[in-house]
Each structure stands twice: as C-alpha cells, then as structure tokens.
Enzyme design. Structure first.
Site, PDB file in Angstrom:
ATOM      1  N   CYS A   1       0.828  -1.206   0.000  1.00 60.50           N
ATOM      2  CA  CYS A   1       0.000   0.000   0.000  1.00 60.50           C
ATOM      3  C   CYS A   1       0.867   1.263   0.000  1.00 60.50           C
ATOM      4  O   CYS A   1       1.597   1.500  -0.958  1.00 60.50           O
ATOM      5  CB  CYS A   1      -0.987  -0.035   1.165  1.00 60.50           C
ATOM      6  SG  CYS A   1      -2.388   1.104   0.943  1.00 60.50           S
TER       7      CYS A   1
ATOM      8  N   LYS B   1     -11.841   8.413  -1.492  1.00 55.75           N
ATOM      9  CA  LYS B   1     -11.131   7.262  -0.952  1.00 55.75           C
ATOM     10  C   LYS B   1     -11.558   5.977  -1.658  1.00 55.75           C
ATOM     11  O   LYS B   1     -12.755   5.717  -1.834  1.00 55.75           O
ATOM     12  CB  LYS B   1     -11.402   7.126   0.551  1.00 55.75           C
ATOM     13  CG  LYS B   1     -10.616   6.013   1.229  1.00 55.75           C
ATOM     14  CD  LYS B   1     -10.886   5.988   2.727  1.00 55.75           C
ATOM     15  CE  LYS B   1     -10.034   4.933   3.429  1.00 55.75           C
ATOM     16  NZ  LYS B   1     -10.273   4.907   4.892  1.00 55.75           N
TER      17      LYS B   1
ATOM     18  N   SER C   1      -7.822   0.303   0.736  1.00 58.96           N
ATOM     19  CA  SER C   1      -8.217   1.411   1.603  1.00 58.96           C
ATOM     20  C   SER C   1      -7.170   2.510   1.442  1.00 58.96           C
ATOM     21  O   SER C   1      -6.169   2.526   2.149  1.00 58.96           O
ATOM     22  CB  SER C   1      -8.317   0.945   3.055  1.00 58.96           C
ATOM     23  OG  SER C   1      -8.656   2.025   3.899  1.00 58.96           O
TER      24      SER C   1
ATOM     25  N   HIS D   1      -4.580  -4.884   0.263  1.00 59.82           N
ATOM     26  CA  HIS D   1      -4.293  -5.493   1.562  1.00 59.82           C
ATOM     27  C   HIS D   1      -4.841  -6.920   1.621  1.00 59.82           C
ATOM     28  O   HIS D   1      -5.852  -7.172   2.298  1.00 59.82           O
ATOM     29  CB  HIS D   1      -4.883  -4.671   2.694  1.00 59.82           C
ATOM     30  CG  HIS D   1      -4.184  -3.387   2.953  1.00 59.82           C
ATOM     31  ND1 HIS D   1      -3.005  -3.315   3.669  1.00 59.82           N
ATOM     32  CD2 HIS D   1      -4.475  -2.116   2.564  1.00 59.82           C
ATOM     33  CE1 HIS D   1      -2.609  -2.047   3.743  1.00 59.82           C
ATOM     34  NE2 HIS D   1      -3.468  -1.305   3.082  1.00 59.82           N
TER      35      HIS D   1
ATOM     36  N   GLU E   1      -3.881  -9.221   3.304  1.00 54.60           N
ATOM     37  CA  GLU E   1      -3.731  -9.751   4.670  1.00 54.60           C
ATOM     38  C   GLU E   1      -4.826  -9.266   5.621  1.00 54.60           C
ATOM     39  O   GLU E   1      -4.894  -9.728   6.775  1.00 54.60           O
ATOM     40  CB  GLU E   1      -2.363  -9.351   5.246  1.00 54.60           C
ATOM     41  CG  GLU E   1      -2.220  -7.905   5.681  1.00 54.60           C
ATOM     42  CD  GLU E   1      -2.047  -6.920   4.536  1.00 54.60           C
ATOM     43  OE1 GLU E   1      -2.105  -5.702   4.790  1.00 54.60           O
ATOM     44  OE2 GLU E   1      -1.844  -7.369   3.383  1.00 54.60           O
TER      45      GLU E   1
ATOM     46  N   ARG F   1     -14.987   3.742  12.698  1.00 51.68           N
ATOM     47  CA  ARG F   1     -14.095   4.743  13.306  1.00 51.68           C
ATOM     48  C   ARG F   1     -14.328   6.111  12.679  1.00 51.68           C
ATOM     49  O   ARG F   1     -14.488   7.105  13.390  1.00 51.68           O
ATOM     50  CB  ARG F   1     -12.637   4.312  13.112  1.00 51.68           C
ATOM     51  CG  ARG F   1     -11.595   5.309  13.625  1.00 51.68           C
ATOM     52  CD  ARG F   1     -10.263   5.067  12.953  1.00 51.68           C
ATOM     53  NE  ARG F   1     -10.322   5.322  11.517  1.00 51.68           N
ATOM     54  CZ  ARG F   1      -9.408   4.906  10.645  1.00 51.68           C
ATOM     55  NH1 ARG F   1      -8.386   4.181  11.045  1.00 51.68           N
ATOM     56  NH2 ARG F   1      -9.531   5.206   9.355  1.00 51.68           N
TER      57      ARG F   1
END
Length: 320
Positions: free
Chosen positions: A142, A163, A192, A235, A237, A249
């Site tokens: 990333c 985003k 992300s 990502h 993972e 969040r």
C-alpha cells in the site's frame, strides 16, 4: 512445498506449462536448507493488529521462518505500548549490519502528505537503500509500495477523487507469474487508500512490469524485472473486520466516508461482512515466500552484496 520428480518425466513439461511448480532431482540434491530470515518494517500505528495479520499469513507454510520486527526511531508511536515496542522491536541501527532473505514494508496512514513531509521519511529512505544490498526480496504494501516506487523509480502518487474503500475484483496480466500461481481468473482483495500510482506510470519504467490490475481499483501488483522488489497496492492480509473497523471509526469521528464497496451484504453496515479474499490472500503470501524468497535466496546471505544495485535515474541519490 514443491514435488520432486525425475528430470525426464513427461509430466514435468505438462505441469510446468500449467504453472505448477516441480523440482527436479538434480536441483533437490543441490539445495541447502536453513530457516528463512524475514524482517517486517511495521509503519502502521496499530502495530499489534498488523503483526497479527501478517504473521497469520506467513505462518501457514511448511517453511521455518525467523521473524524480526523493525520500527522507525524518528517517529514516536502513540498507539502501541512502549513496553511492547521495547520487548519485540528493533531499530535500523541494530540490524543494518545484517542480511535478510525477505523484508516487508507495511503501509501507513500518511497518504495525503508529501513523502518528504513524513517525519520518518529520511530514515525510511536509508532502509530502502539498504534493502537493495542486504535483502534478497522486498515486499512493499500500500503506502509502502507507493513510497518504494517513488524512492527507487521517481514515480509520484496521485490523489483519487475519493477514498478507494472496499473489496474489488482483480485479474492477472501474465499467465505464468509464480506470485499468482494457483489463483482463479478473478480474485478479490481489499483496498483502503486516497492515492494511487497508475499502470501507465509504472509501465514507463523499463525495469518494472504490472502484474495484476482491477478495473475499479487500478494496479494491484507490480514488480521489478528480476522480481527482487514487489509492490502491492491492496491489503490481502486484512482480517474480516478491518474495513468495518475503519468505517465505524470514521463515522464516529464525523469524517465523511462511504460504505466499503462489495463488503457488507446489500451495503448494510449492520450486517456481517462477507469475506471473499482470504484464500487468495493466504496464497499470495505463501507464493511470495516460496518462489521469491525460499527458492531463490542464496544459502550464504553475504553473497547478496550489490545484487540490488541502485536503478539508474532513480530518486535514490536525491532522497537518501
């Protein structure tokens, strides 16, 4: 682990044409075996969460791996207990005289800053320069991938209109790339991020090639021609709840954020996310460890020396 077969067995050519890894008897008897030495530069603020995610992926393999955790000293972590850092992490000064089979450079939530504005940028440049001569294969993730492409090749990240947030379908561009051995024609991975490095910019560097892309998310993976540097923008993972945690969040902080795409059933955040990337994520890390590290790294790591010399015309000389 690979299967070992006679060199002249007809099945060898058939399996290899199907991108299945086989090892001949000649190669097998010449191999020396030792634990792999792997270093993780953890730039994420929630370091323990990132440790769990990466170690889960790296542990599901028959290979024996010695893991080291690296932190930057030019940035003070506010989200991880100092006792944890002092107990389990090392600094660059403590490892720069060593050599490693593999290095992972994680992402970091600093995408909207210029690279040179990041407080640990100069330290990161030193580590990336060191990786060329002291690490056999480096995997950048990333923002870590964007930083690596900028430092080594001068490729600048570009802002997105909003985003990129969700789980997206991808396809590989080359049939027999070992990094994607065993993958389906279409595979999913979470993203992300607020920025990107385009396929066109990566393709403009002769020593780089794009390996996998998404129509919606852009580049997923790129690599140097000799596969010693790997760059992934997603990502694989991530845990099942990682995107949900980011979403709630930001909602709690009053930050405008869209529901992550292709994640909650019916885009309803009250429902449990559907995981459709876990098996490919596991396979990705296993393939990197096996084909880009274990099968190719020298038994004597002192032989690395200048094997990863700086790329002519790169940003290295200007930013290190």
């Amino acid at each position: 682990m690979p299967i070992k077969i006679p060199e002249s067995l007809p099945a060898r050519s058939v399996l290899e044409s199907e991108n299945i890894f086989v090892m001949t008897e000649t190669r097998a008897v010449s191999q020396d075996i030792r634990p792999l030495s792997l270093l993780i530069l953890n730039l994420m603020p929630t370091k323990i969460t990132t440790e769990n995610q990466l170690l889960r992926e790296l542990s599901n393999t028959p290979l024996q791996i010695e893991i080291g955790l690296l932190q930057t000293v030019s940035h003070e972590s506010k989200n991880t207990d100092n006792d944890h850092l002092s107990s389990f992490y090392t600094t660059f000064d403590q490892v720069k005289g060593k050599r490693y089979d593999g290095l992972i450079i994680t992402g970091a939530p600093v995408e909207n800053m210029n690279f040179e504005e990041v407080d640990y940028w100069q330290e990161l440049c030193e580590i990336m320069a060191w990786s060329r001569t002291h690490v056999y294969s480096t995997l950048h993730i990333c923002w870590g991938a964007q930083a690596g492409l900028y430092y080594h090749y001068g490729l600048q990240k570009k802002p997105l209109s909003k985003k990129l947030f969700g789980v997206y379908p991808h396809k590989t561009l080359e049939k027999n790339v070992p990094l994607f051995r065993g993958f389906d024609d279409v595979f999913y991975a979470p993203h992300s991020r607020y920025t990107e490095v385009t396929a066109e910019d990566i393709a403009s560097v002769p020593s780089l090639r794009v390996l996998a892309v998404s129509e919606e998310a852009g580049v997923f993976a790129a690599a140097r021609a000799d596969d010693r540097q790997i760059f992934i923008m997603g990502h694989p993972e991530y845990d099942s709840g990682t995107l949900a945690a980011e979403y709630f969040r930001d909602v709690g902080r009053g930050i405008p954020i869209q529901v992550p795409k292709n994640y909650f059933p019916g885009d309803d955040p009250t429902k449990t996310p559907v995981v459709n990337w876990r098996s490919h994520g596991q396979l990705f890390y296993s393939n990197w460890l096996n084909y880009y590290v274990y099968q190719t790294t020298p038994f004597d790591l002192t032989q690395l020396l200048e094997n990863q010399a700086p790329v002519p015309g790169s940003k290295s000389s200007a930013t290190a």
